[in-house]
Scaffold this motif. Structure first.
Motif, mmCIF file in Angstrom:
data_model
loop_
_atom_site.group_PDB
_atom_site.id
_atom_site.type_symbol
_atom_site.label_atom_id
_atom_site.label_comp_id
_atom_site.label_asym_id
_atom_site.label_seq_id
_atom_site.Cartn_x
_atom_site.Cartn_y
_atom_site.Cartn_z
ATOM 1 N N PRO A 9 -52.820 23.994 -18.277
ATOM 2 C CA PRO A 9 -53.204 22.589 -18.565
ATOM 3 C C PRO A 9 -53.531 21.781 -18.570
ATOM 4 C CG PRO A 9 -52.010 23.671 -20.217
ATOM 5 C CD PRO A 9 -51.818 24.234 -18.969
ATOM 6 N N VAL A 10 -53.955 21.496 -17.511
ATOM 7 C CA VAL A 10 -54.134 20.209 -16.720
ATOM 8 C C VAL A 10 -54.903 19.469 -15.787
ATOM 9 C CG1 VAL A 10 -51.536 20.216 -16.297
ATOM 10 C CG2 VAL A 10 -53.056 20.868 -14.688
ATOM 11 N N PRO A 11 -55.857 18.328 -16.315
ATOM 12 C CA PRO A 11 -57.543 18.238 -15.719
ATOM 13 C C PRO A 11 -57.280 18.565 -14.026
ATOM 14 C CG PRO A 11 -56.108 16.675 -16.851
ATOM 15 C CD PRO A 11 -55.113 17.458 -16.513
ATOM 16 N N ALA A 171 -44.124 13.622 -9.566
ATOM 17 C CA ALA A 171 -43.004 13.697 -8.056
ATOM 18 C C ALA A 171 -43.767 13.691 -7.422
ATOM 19 C CB ALA A 171 -43.737 15.545 -8.355
ATOM 20 N N GLY A 172 -42.948 13.250 -6.460
ATOM 21 C CA GLY A 172 -43.877 13.195 -4.529
ATOM 22 C C GLY A 172 -44.922 13.872 -4.275
ATOM 23 N N VAL A 173 -45.117 14.916 -4.744
ATOM 24 C CA VAL A 173 -46.523 15.666 -4.189
ATOM 25 C C VAL A 173 -47.319 15.456 -5.577
ATOM 26 C CG1 VAL A 173 -44.505 17.621 -3.599
ATOM 27 C CG2 VAL A 173 -45.429 17.785 -5.283
ATOM 28 N N VAL A 174 -48.819 16.021 -4.358
ATOM 29 C CA VAL A 174 -50.013 15.422 -5.024
ATOM 30 C C VAL A 174 -50.297 17.390 -6.111
ATOM 31 C CG1 VAL A 174 -52.667 14.860 -5.139
ATOM 32 C CG2 VAL A 174 -50.733 13.304 -4.122
ATOM 33 N N LEU A 175 -50.223 16.815 -7.347
ATOM 34 C CA LEU A 175 -50.703 17.869 -8.615
ATOM 35 C C LEU A 175 -51.907 17.524 -9.278
ATOM 36 C CD1 LEU A 175 -47.157 18.838 -9.715
ATOM 37 C CD2 LEU A 175 -47.919 19.903 -7.526
ATOM 38 N N ARG A 177 -52.868 16.658 -12.253
ATOM 39 C CA ARG A 177 -53.770 15.372 -11.430
ATOM 40 C C ARG A 177 -53.137 14.335 -12.633
ATOM 41 N NH1 ARG A 177 -59.680 14.251 -13.366
ATOM 42 N NH2 ARG A 177 -57.884 13.399 -15.016
ATOM 43 N N PRO A 178 -52.560 13.263 -11.309
ATOM 44 C CA PRO A 178 -52.043 12.178 -11.939
ATOM 45 C C PRO A 178 -52.631 11.449 -12.442
ATOM 46 C CG PRO A 178 -52.010 12.174 -9.613
ATOM 47 C CD PRO A 178 -53.080 13.382 -9.440
ATOM 48 N N VAL A 179 -51.554 11.167 -13.735
ATOM 49 C CA VAL A 179 -52.197 9.845 -15.044
ATOM 50 C C VAL A 179 -51.915 8.539 -14.036
ATOM 51 C CG1 VAL A 179 -50.022 9.607 -16.406
ATOM 52 C CG2 VAL A 179 -52.694 9.177 -17.227
ATOM 53 N N SER A 180 -51.243 8.412 -13.127
ATOM 54 C CA SER A 180 -51.137 7.045 -12.290
ATOM 55 C C SER A 180 -49.985 7.601 -11.540
ATOM 56 C CB SER A 180 -50.085 6.138 -13.394
ATOM 57 O OG SER A 180 -50.124 4.954 -12.736
ATOM 58 N N THR A 181 -49.985 6.576 -10.092
ATOM 59 C CA THR A 181 -49.411 6.695 -9.037
ATOM 60 C C THR A 181 -49.245 5.431 -9.127
ATOM 61 O OG1 THR A 181 -50.592 8.554 -7.924
ATOM 62 C CG2 THR A 181 -49.524 7.114 -6.316
ATOM 63 N N CYS A 182 -47.685 5.473 -8.460
ATOM 64 C CA CYS A 182 -46.891 4.666 -8.397
ATOM 65 C C CYS A 182 -46.152 3.684 -6.861
ATOM 66 C CB CYS A 182 -45.861 4.172 -9.394
ATOM 67 S SG CYS A 182 -46.566 3.800 -11.170
ATOM 68 N N HIS A 379 -46.632 10.268 -8.756
ATOM 69 C CA HIS A 379 -47.003 10.429 -9.394
ATOM 70 C C HIS A 379 -46.994 10.972 -10.752
ATOM 71 C CE1 HIS A 379 -49.751 10.809 -5.671
ATOM 72 N NE2 HIS A 379 -48.334 11.252 -4.798
ATOM 73 N N TYR A 380 -47.252 10.078 -11.568
ATOM 74 C CA TYR A 380 -46.995 10.354 -13.176
ATOM 75 C C TYR A 380 -47.963 11.584 -13.737
ATOM 76 C CZ TYR A 380 -43.233 6.723 -13.046
ATOM 77 O OH TYR A 380 -42.445 5.472 -12.641
#
Ligand code: YNC
Ligand code: MG
Length: 400
Positions: A9-11, A171-175, A177-182, A379-380
């Motif tokens: 259950p993630v966008p 996480a450092g990896v892209v999944l 779907r991030p809500v924000s990226t810093c 990524h958050y």
């Protein structure tokens, strides 16, 4: 293709790019949740790790020390000490059932781990209870066997059995779907050492002594009324933190008990300190505070240095940010004073580098305080909660 994540259950990427209604993606009841963990491959078994036991803590420490997150070229690997691990995983509300391990049945060796702590996060106007998941780690010899999804499903199951339905993780990896990226920014405190470790590089045309000079710091802090935070400051700091973070779209909600745990500096039984916090007191009132915590990184294969001591900027707040109407120039000036002093204090406590992310109001001081952009991004993520994205970048996370 996210074979596992597309079942969760993630966008999804590309979905609801227009503003969507925020909230849970999947609704379940405790009665619907499996009472026991999924079976593992034969030869492996689930265990609850007792972090109060020095031996079991040492096992987690050793698994992470050998197998946890490395930078892209394997120069550094996080080396969370038992003290920091205790601080991070035994926060208020912690429970042994959220310290999940996998052991090899015969050798009893700990080969995988995942953890969570309960946290309350405000997403715009809603406060949600989340399991904050951290320290997911699989022994290098067991990689790429689809064990990570099994660990993630298990920490989800344990959370759900306790009526926790949302998750928070980075996480450092892209999944999806991030809500924000810093982005990570780094401020050298001991440039010479960082250079010898391969962390800092010598800019073309520069010389080591120029770099050392560039990053030199005064020996004394400058802010009047600055002192170490004490228990008596908790009410003021909790209130300031709450009001200061109200400008941000996502922020943790901290109780006094949590603030005590996360912020009050103290050496543990082994003499180690996890967090450093300071307040500015003016006529008996706290007007500002800031904190940073310590995570060492092992320097892999370096003849001269074994570890770098890294300070991570943690919570901060200033009354200057609360004045109506909000004046960005005044806040910028104040934050530069405060963070300038934070650097001096971190240097005094033998840190080699000071890290900060592009979140909160960090964009107001990163450049002036001589932070440089690193190559890492963070990524958050929220689990089982649809939330509109929070813009990244140097003015991230603000509604001004
Ligand atoms: C990761 N970091 O995409 P797909 S951060 C989440 N977080 O799934 P396998 C990850 N998922 O793409 P390996 C992930 N890394 O097929 C990989 N994945 O859908 C996904 N590294 O599994 C990946 N620690 O077991 C893929 O991969 C699937 O053997 C592949 O194991 C991965 O703690 C890992 O970086 C990371 O120890 C354990 O490489 C391993 O490679 C390792 O075949 C070094 O997995 C240490 C490291 C991760 C640090 C962290 C936060 C984790 C969050 C997990 C998600 C929590 C969701 C919320 C649950 C609670 C909900 C409630 C209520
Ligand atoms: Mg695996």
């Amino acid at each position: 293709s996210y074979k596992f994540w597309q079942t969760q259950p993630v966008p999804k990427f590309g979905e609801d790019d227009k503003k969507a209604k925020e909230g849970p993606l999947r609704l379940q009841k405790v009665e619907e949740i499996e009472k026991s963990p999924a079976p593992l491959l034969s030869g492996f078994e689930w265990v609850e790790i007792d972090l109060k036991s020095d031996e079991e803590m040492k096992e987690v420490y050793e698994l992470l020390n050998g197998h946890y997150v490395e930078d892209v070229d394997s120069t550094f690997r996080f080396n969370y000490s038992p003290s920091i691990l205790r601080w991070a995983m035994m926060a208020p509300g912690w429970d042994k059932k959220y310290h999940v391990g996998i052991r090899a049945s015969q050798s009893r060796k700990l080969v995988a781990f995942i953890s969570a702590i309960p946290v309350h996060i405000r997403v715009r106007d809603n406060v949600i209870t989340c399991s904050e998941v951290n320290f997911l780690c699989i022994h290098k010899k067991l990689r790429n066997k689809r064990l990570a999804p099994i660990l993630i499903k298990e920490i989800t199951r344990v959370s759900n059995l306790n009526s926790v339905w949302q998750g928070l993780y980075t996480a450092g990896v892209v999944l999806p779907r991030p809500v924000s990226t810093c982005r990570y920014y780094h401020r050298p405190l001991d440039w010479q050492k960082l250079w010898e470790c391969g962390f800092s590089y010598l800019p073309p045309g520069s010389k080591p002594q120029y770099q050392v000079h560039k990053y030199a710091l005064p020996s004394k802090t400058a802010t009047k009324g600055l002192r170490e935070m004490e228990v008596k400051d908790l009410d003021d700091v909790v209130s300031l933190q709450k009001r200061y973070s109200s400008r941000f779209e996502i922020a943790p909600e901290m109780t006094k008990e949590e603030a005590h745990h996360w912020l009050i500096p103290k050496a543990d039984a082994s003499g180690e300190q996890a967090v450093w916090s300071y307040v500015v007191e003016e006529s008996g009132k706290v007007t500002d505070f800031f904190s940073f915590y310590c995570v060492e990184s092992s320097v892999i294969n370096n003849p001269k240095h074994k570890v770098v001591r890294v300070a991570y900027l943690f919570y901060y707040g200033s009354k200057t940010g609360l004045v109506e109407p909000f004046n960005k120039d005044n806040l910028k000036k104040r934050l530069n004073e405060l963070i300038g002093d934070a650097l001096i204090l971190a240097k005094k406590h033998k840190f080699d580098v000071f890290n900060a992310l592009t979140l909160m109001d960090n964009g107001m001081f990163l450049e002036q305080q001589k932070f440089a952009a690193g190559d890492g991004t963070l990524h958050y993520y929220l689990f089982n909660y649809r939330a509109n994205a929070i813009s990244g970048g140097l003015d991230a996370n603000q509604k001004l």
